[in-house]
Design an enzyme around this catalytic site. Structure first.
Site, short mmCIF file in Angstrom:
data_model
loop_
_atom_site.label_atom_id
_atom_site.label_comp_id
_atom_site.label_asym_id
_atom_site.label_seq_id
_atom_site.Cartn_x
_atom_site.Cartn_y
_atom_site.Cartn_z
N HIS A 14 0.69 -0.88 0.01
CA HIS A 14 -0.51 0.30 0.03
C HIS A 14 0.92 1.42 -0.33
O HIS A 14 1.66 1.57 0.59
CB HIS A 14 -1.16 0.15 0.93
CG HIS A 14 -2.24 0.96 1.01
ND1 HIS A 14 -2.07 2.45 1.52
CD2 HIS A 14 -3.67 0.94 0.67
CE1 HIS A 14 -2.82 3.07 1.15
NE2 HIS A 14 -3.71 1.88 0.55
N GLU A 82 -3.85 2.14 -7.50
CA GLU A 82 -4.50 3.40 -6.74
C GLU A 82 -2.85 3.39 -7.08
O GLU A 82 -1.66 4.74 -6.47
CB GLU A 82 -4.01 2.48 -5.27
CG GLU A 82 -5.01 1.61 -4.86
CD GLU A 82 -5.51 1.88 -3.55
OE1 GLU A 82 -6.67 1.31 -2.96
OE2 GLU A 82 -4.17 1.03 -2.27
O1 LIG Z 1 -6.00 3.25 0.09
C1 LIG Z 1 -7.69 3.10 -0.12
C2 LIG Z 1 -7.47 1.69 -0.07
O2 LIG Z 1 -6.47 1.50 0.34
C3 LIG Z 1 -8.22 4.32 -0.96
O3 LIG Z 1 -8.42 4.85 0.00
P1 LIG Z 1 -9.79 5.62 -0.83
O4 LIG Z 1 -10.56 5.41 -1.27
O5 LIG Z 1 -9.89 6.50 0.78
O6 LIG Z 1 -8.97 6.83 -1.80
#
Ligand SMILES: O=C(CO)COP(=O)(O)O
Length: 156
Positions: A14, A82
């Site tokens: 992450h 992400e």
């Molecule tokens: O990092 C996230 C999930 O691991 C994404 O978070 P958000 O949906 O709050 O941007």
């Protein structure tokens, strides 16, 4: 310990760990190895920072993060794209950026990969994100903390 507690899937890589705690690709790889040995399924998080995107390096960075672990083969691996600049910011990747990065990840790794999008997923953007080619699921952060928001995302 996690398996004993009934955990079946873990998130590795992450952005808060890569960028907040300096976790390198080598550490991420080691964690993926260990999770596999323990029988845990892994969701590998990848994503570029805003500066990396602005410098035109988004694909190169994500490719490096995927390449660092993908040839392990034996670990059931899901990938969550992400973009760091979209996490918790309210800014979501454009549909085209999500679609093209998912295609790039799939080309880097393997056709069979499950690839989720994460980064400011909300009830009002989840359906359109899921409708993009190659977006197989969503990794929901902030919206999952609010029951009404999460319920509005989940039934899709
Ligand atoms: O990092 C996230 C999930 O691991 C994404 O978070 P958000 O949906 O709050 O941007």
């Amino acid at each position: 310990m996690l398996v004993d507690a009934g955990v079946g899937l873990v998130i590795v890589g992450h952005s808060e760990r890569r960028h907040g705690l300096g976790e390198t690709d080598a550490v991420v790889l080691e964690k993926v190895h260990r999770a596999g040995e323990a029988g845990l399924q892994v969701t590998l998080c990848v994503g570029e920072t805003g500066d990396e995107r602005d410098a035109g390096r988004a694909e190169e960075v994500v490719e490096r993060q995927v390449d660092a672990v993908v040839d392990l083969g034996r670990v059931p691996l899901h990938v969550a794209y992400e973009p760091v600049w979209a996490i918790g910011t309210g800014r979501t990747a454009t549909h085209e950026d999500a679609r093209s990065m998912h295609a790039h990840i799939r080309a880097t790794a393997a056709e069979a990969l499950i690839i989720q999008y994460g980064g400011s997923v909300k009830p009002d953007n989840s359906a359109a994100l899921l409708a993009q080619d190659g977006v197989d699921g969503l990794l929901v952060g902030g919206a999952s903390l609010d029951a009404a928001s999460f319920a509005a995302v989940v039934p899709l």
